[in-house]
Design a protein around this motif. Structure first.
Motif, PDB file in Angstrom:
ATOM      1  N   UNK A 155     -16.511   0.363 -22.855  1.00  0.00           N
ATOM      2  CA  UNK A 155     -17.557  -0.237 -23.452  1.00  0.00           C
ATOM      3  C   UNK A 155     -18.253   0.723 -24.256  1.00  0.00           C
ATOM      4  N   UNK A 156     -18.975   0.564 -25.254  1.00  0.00           N
ATOM      5  CA  UNK A 156     -19.875   1.485 -26.158  1.00  0.00           C
ATOM      6  C   UNK A 156     -21.316   1.524 -25.319  1.00  0.00           C
ATOM      7  N   UNK A 157     -22.016   2.493 -25.293  1.00  0.00           N
ATOM      8  CA  UNK A 157     -23.295   2.354 -24.582  1.00  0.00           C
ATOM      9  C   UNK A 157     -24.071   1.788 -25.590  1.00  0.00           C
ATOM     10  N   UNK A 158     -25.056   0.957 -25.221  1.00  0.00           N
ATOM     11  CA  UNK A 158     -26.031   0.174 -25.883  1.00  0.00           C
ATOM     12  C   UNK A 158     -27.096   1.092 -26.437  1.00  0.00           C
ATOM     13  N   UNK A 159     -27.610   2.218 -25.803  1.00  0.00           N
ATOM     14  CA  UNK A 159     -28.482   2.998 -26.109  1.00  0.00           C
ATOM     15  C   UNK A 159     -28.005   4.106 -27.261  1.00  0.00           C
ATOM     16  N   UNK A 160     -26.867   4.531 -26.926  1.00  0.00           N
ATOM     17  CA  UNK A 160     -26.423   5.459 -27.825  1.00  0.00           C
ATOM     18  C   UNK A 160     -24.825   4.990 -28.384  1.00  0.00           C
ATOM     19  N   UNK A 161     -24.879   4.098 -29.543  1.00  0.00           N
ATOM     20  CA  UNK A 161     -23.995   3.441 -30.025  1.00  0.00           C
ATOM     21  C   UNK A 161     -22.733   4.386 -30.347  1.00  0.00           C
ATOM     22  N   UNK A 162     -22.921   5.748 -30.366  1.00  0.00           N
ATOM     23  CA  UNK A 162     -21.790   6.561 -30.818  1.00  0.00           C
ATOM     24  C   UNK A 162     -20.988   7.066 -29.715  1.00  0.00           C
ATOM     25  N   UNK A 163     -21.451   6.946 -28.391  1.00  0.00           N
ATOM     26  CA  UNK A 163     -20.577   7.033 -27.100  1.00  0.00           C
ATOM     27  C   UNK A 163     -19.767   5.813 -26.619  1.00  0.00           C
ATOM     28  N   UNK A 164     -18.737   6.506 -26.078  1.00  0.00           N
ATOM     29  CA  UNK A 164     -17.908   5.275 -25.250  1.00  0.00           C
ATOM     30  C   UNK A 164     -18.286   5.719 -23.745  1.00  0.00           C
ATOM     31  N   UNK A 165     -18.127   4.679 -23.045  1.00  0.00           N
ATOM     32  CA  UNK A 165     -18.271   4.667 -21.644  1.00  0.00           C
ATOM     33  C   UNK A 165     -17.279   3.975 -21.080  1.00  0.00           C
ATOM     34  N   UNK A 166     -16.776   4.072 -19.478  1.00  0.00           N
ATOM     35  CA  UNK A 166     -16.067   3.302 -18.670  1.00  0.00           C
ATOM     36  C   UNK A 166     -16.852   3.150 -17.470  1.00  0.00           C
ATOM     37  N   UNK A 167     -16.811   1.938 -16.833  1.00  0.00           N
ATOM     38  CA  UNK A 167     -17.312   1.715 -15.711  1.00  0.00           C
ATOM     39  C   UNK A 167     -15.983   1.494 -14.687  1.00  0.00           C
ATOM     40  N   UNK A 168     -15.990   1.708 -13.522  1.00  0.00           N
ATOM     41  CA  UNK A 168     -14.953   1.535 -12.752  1.00  0.00           C
ATOM     42  C   UNK A 168     -15.157   1.239 -11.240  1.00  0.00           C
ATOM     43  N   UNK A 169     -14.331   0.550 -10.500  1.00  0.00           N
ATOM     44  CA  UNK A 169     -14.407   0.356  -9.249  1.00  0.00           C
ATOM     45  C   UNK A 169     -14.191   1.311  -8.409  1.00  0.00           C
ATOM     46  N   UNK A 170     -14.898   1.819  -7.551  1.00  0.00           N
ATOM     47  CA  UNK A 170     -14.539   2.923  -6.484  1.00  0.00           C
ATOM     48  C   UNK A 170     -14.144   2.437  -5.054  1.00  0.00           C
ATOM     49  N   UNK A 171     -13.212   3.078  -4.564  1.00  0.00           N
ATOM     50  CA  UNK A 171     -12.529   2.609  -3.272  1.00  0.00           C
ATOM     51  C   UNK A 171     -13.660   2.415  -2.279  1.00  0.00           C
ATOM     52  N   UNK A 172     -14.930   2.875  -2.010  1.00  0.00           N
ATOM     53  CA  UNK A 172     -15.891   2.653  -1.237  1.00  0.00           C
ATOM     54  C   UNK A 172     -16.661   1.308  -1.599  1.00  0.00           C
ATOM     55  N   UNK A 173     -16.126   0.560  -2.628  1.00  0.00           N
ATOM     56  CA  UNK A 173     -17.173  -0.473  -2.823  1.00  0.00           C
ATOM     57  C   UNK A 173     -18.010  -0.574  -3.995  1.00  0.00           C
ATOM     58  N   UNK A 174     -18.395   0.725  -4.401  1.00  0.00           N
ATOM     59  CA  UNK A 174     -19.398   1.038  -5.605  1.00  0.00           C
ATOM     60  C   UNK A 174     -18.742   0.817  -6.862  1.00  0.00           C
ATOM     61  N   UNK A 175     -19.493   1.533  -7.697  1.00  0.00           N
ATOM     62  CA  UNK A 175     -18.918   1.410  -8.981  1.00  0.00           C
ATOM     63  C   UNK A 175     -19.115   2.956  -9.469  1.00  0.00           C
ATOM     64  N   UNK A 176     -18.384   3.341 -10.445  1.00  0.00           N
ATOM     65  CA  UNK A 176     -18.615   4.637 -11.118  1.00  0.00           C
ATOM     66  C   UNK A 176     -18.750   4.437 -12.805  1.00  0.00           C
ATOM     67  N   UNK A 177     -19.383   5.414 -13.273  1.00  0.00           N
ATOM     68  CA  UNK A 177     -19.535   5.376 -14.722  1.00  0.00           C
ATOM     69  C   UNK A 177     -19.214   6.772 -15.421  1.00  0.00           C
ATOM     70  N   UNK A 178     -18.289   6.593 -16.247  1.00  0.00           N
ATOM     71  CA  UNK A 178     -17.939   7.996 -17.107  1.00  0.00           C
ATOM     72  C   UNK A 178     -18.305   7.545 -18.387  1.00  0.00           C
ATOM     73  N   UNK A 179     -19.357   8.711 -18.956  1.00  0.00           N
ATOM     74  CA  UNK A 179     -19.673   8.673 -20.251  1.00  0.00           C
ATOM     75  C   UNK A 179     -19.049   9.814 -21.139  1.00  0.00           C
ATOM     76  N   UNK A 180     -18.737   9.526 -22.447  1.00  0.00           N
ATOM     77  CA  UNK A 180     -18.458  10.765 -23.517  1.00  0.00           C
ATOM     78  C   UNK A 180     -19.635  11.313 -23.903  1.00  0.00           C
ATOM     79  N   UNK A 181     -19.366  12.431 -24.360  1.00  0.00           N
ATOM     80  CA  UNK A 181     -20.407  13.344 -24.965  1.00  0.00           C
ATOM     81  C   UNK A 181     -20.661  12.909 -26.509  1.00  0.00           C
TER      82      UNK A 181
END
Length: 178
Positions: free
Chosen positions: A152-178
């Motif tokens: 998805x595109x970050x709502x606050x910074x519409x220029x950057x792309x981000x990825x959310x993913x499911x972690x093996x421990x049940x949580x979620x991760x976030x990867x953000x581009x610069x």
């Protein structure tokens, strides 16, 4: 609700189409605006598959069921979508119809079993528009689609792309581009 039917290696009767319109059409009560439903029927050997994707505004729901009976597969898909909506109803409250939860529907079916692939060939590629949203909205959308990650595109910074993913421990991760 608008319907699009796709048949892969199977011919579907008009009775099954009407049954599907009637069952999936009941999901309209959850949405503020009319949605679009793509229903894909396929057969692989003796296994029948039904996949329903409903899109309404920025919300996409998808359920995939493998069964011996197409009518049962449709029932399971609709029940799965209602479970997804009810499971996430507080998060979806802004996007759903005001009286969507006037009566609770008890869960009657188990979650569909997903076959895991051993190989990693790229079978098809997709193009899609990337919408600006918050990470919380992206996690919700990922869970509704049943995916392991969501771009998805970050709502606050519409220029950057981000990825959310499911972690093996049940949580979620976030990867953000610069």
């Amino acid at each position: 609700m608008k319907f699009q039917f796709v048949e892969k290696r199977v011919d579907i009767s008009e009775d099954l189409r009407e049954y599907t319109r009637k069952k999936v059409g009941k999901l309209d009560k959850y949405f503020k605006r009319e949605g679009e439903a793509q229903v894909t029927f396929s057969r692989e050997g003796s296994r029948m598959t039904a996949e329903i994707t409903v899109v309404s505004e920025n919300l996409t729901l998808r359920v995939h069921v493998v069964s011996d009976d197409m009518y049962g597969a449709i029932d399971s898909c609709v029940a799965g979508m209602e479970r997804q909506i009810h499971k996430n109803k507080t998060r979806l409250a802004k996007r759903l119809h005001k009286n969507a939860f006037a009566r609770e529907v008890p869960p009657t079916f188990d979650e569909p079993v997903v076959d895991e692939e051993v190989e990693f060939p790229i079978i098809r590629s997709k193009r899609f528009s990337v919408k600006p949203m918050t990470p919380e909205e992206a996690i919700l959308q990922m869970n509704l689609l049943g995916h392991q990650f969501f771009v998805f595109k970050d709502f606050d910074d519409k220029e950057s792309f981000s990825v959310v993913y499911k972690r093996n421990d049940g949580g979620y991760g976030l990867i953000q581009s610069q």
